[in-house]
Design a protein around this motif. Sequence first.
Motif, PDB file in Angstrom:
ATOM      1  N   ALA A  42       0.839  -1.196   0.000  1.00 10.44           N
ATOM      2  CA  ALA A  42       0.000   0.000   0.000  1.00 10.44           C
ATOM      3  C   ALA A  42       0.875   1.246   0.000  1.00 10.44           C
ATOM      4  O   ALA A  42       2.055   1.204   0.382  1.00 10.44           O
ATOM      5  N   ASN A  46      -0.880   7.823   1.675  1.00 15.69           N
ATOM      6  CA  ASN A  46      -2.319   7.815   1.896  1.00 15.69           C
ATOM      7  C   ASN A  46      -2.632   7.226   3.261  1.00 15.69           C
ATOM      8  O   ASN A  46      -3.018   6.059   3.393  1.00 15.69           O
ATOM      9  N   GLY A  47      -2.464   8.037   4.301  1.00 18.93           N
ATOM     10  CA  GLY A  47      -2.724   7.542   5.640  1.00 18.93           C
ATOM     11  C   GLY A  47      -2.548   8.603   6.687  1.00 18.93           C
ATOM     12  O   GLY A  47      -2.055   9.708   6.424  1.00 18.93           O
ATOM     13  N   THR A 253      -5.631   4.256   6.924  1.00 19.99           N
ATOM     14  CA  THR A 253      -5.975   4.932   5.672  1.00 19.99           C
ATOM     15  C   THR A 253      -7.029   6.000   5.870  1.00 19.99           C
ATOM     16  O   THR A 253      -7.236   6.844   4.990  1.00 19.99           O
ATOM     17  N   ALA A 259     -10.633   1.320   9.613  1.00 22.71           N
ATOM     18  CA  ALA A 259      -9.261   1.584   9.159  1.00 22.71           C
ATOM     19  C   ALA A 259      -8.259   1.313  10.274  1.00 22.71           C
ATOM     20  O   ALA A 259      -7.136   0.858  10.020  1.00 22.71           O
ATOM     21  N   ALA A 263      -5.306  -1.473   9.945  1.00 20.72           N
ATOM     22  CA  ALA A 263      -3.901  -1.131  10.160  1.00 20.72           C
ATOM     23  C   ALA A 263      -3.277  -2.034  11.218  1.00 20.72           C
ATOM     24  O   ALA A 263      -2.137  -2.480  11.083  1.00 20.72           O
TER      25      ALA A 263
END
Length: 399
Positions: A42, A46-47, A253, A259, A263
């Motif tokens: 990933a 973007n997080g 994310t 999310a 994670a």
Amino acid sequence: MSRVCAGLMVMLTACINSNAQEQSTHKSPWAPTELGELPPVAGLSNGVWLKGELHLHSSHSKESSNNPISKIVAFSKSVGMDYICITDHDNHVDGDIAHNTWADPDFKSDNSLIMLYGAEWTTTRGHGNVFSAKPYDHQRLYDVRDQRDVVVGAVKKELGVHLSANHPSGKDHFGYSYDMVNSIEVWNSAVWPKNANAIMIWDDMLSSGRKLTGRGGSDAHHGVPDSPDKATKNSYQAKANYVGTPTTWVFATARTSQAIIDALTNGRVCVSSNPYAPRVEFYADINQDGKMDMMMGDNVKATGKPVKFQVKLTGNTVADATYTVNVVKDGNPFGTFKATGKAPTVEFTDTPKTIGRTYYRVTVEGPPTAYPQVPESAALSGNMVGLSNPIYFNFDPNF
């Protein structure tokens, strides 16, 4: 030597050679081989980093004191927590978490604090925490607590929850198969030295192919009494071990409960001694083009070429301090590095093997960071600042 003896010696030698040849032709079907393509990593941009607490008891755990959910929530917000999971003992309510902890009027998320659903699965064979983004039927998991692992694992899978091994060694160790858990509590409470066995178990599981997230949890049971007459024999603990000792960071994310769970499952996680201590970030540049390609929790195929790794401390570092970064490779010490400056950073290079697994993780030691709301916690954590999850190479996702 007689002809008979000589003949026997020839026959014996032939047998030995034959056996040796037969043994040498054996090849284990489980021997490491080159993996096929792995799922893509990933993105790193973007997080958002979110900090929280993953092992905490409210007044719905019978042995707790001065710790209603309202107090936990208010405290968590005051120290900037993004999420918490209140993990009350399920055996105290015969598994009915839904009509106790979750039914509490103060159990509710808002924009500043996400409340995960969970409980401490408290069994004869040990303890584990359950984490979920939404309500689930915890009663089912409680009912099979003394069944065989295959039964427990099937129920856990059907519920779609994240199961984590709590304080895996000692009296309330985790006595189930690690094949059915998604993470392990490698840092329990502010007392860092007592976690040595948990770290050893973690490395054993990683070295044997289990891609298992390491996380923290204070396991706090007691709050500060509202007045002296409400104090108990355990009230002193609130000044030494409470919400955020340690703190578990996730690179999610989005700022959502799902999310956070994702994670945590994927291992994009690090742990710091408290909410104000520096966050340990760990990255790798696979092709050494100056751009980091992966971070802790990520897994790629090794190319046979050197990889540049980067460890950096982000946040509230102590001015002019020197931090010690200890790198562990495949469960063994790899190197010790010093980091200084406003944004302490360490880089090192190594070549992961192309056949078979390799992982790297780091721990960081240095000056303690004060936690004014829990003033005695820093002394218990000592020089332990934080730790990362591993960066993986050639770990089979189908293991």
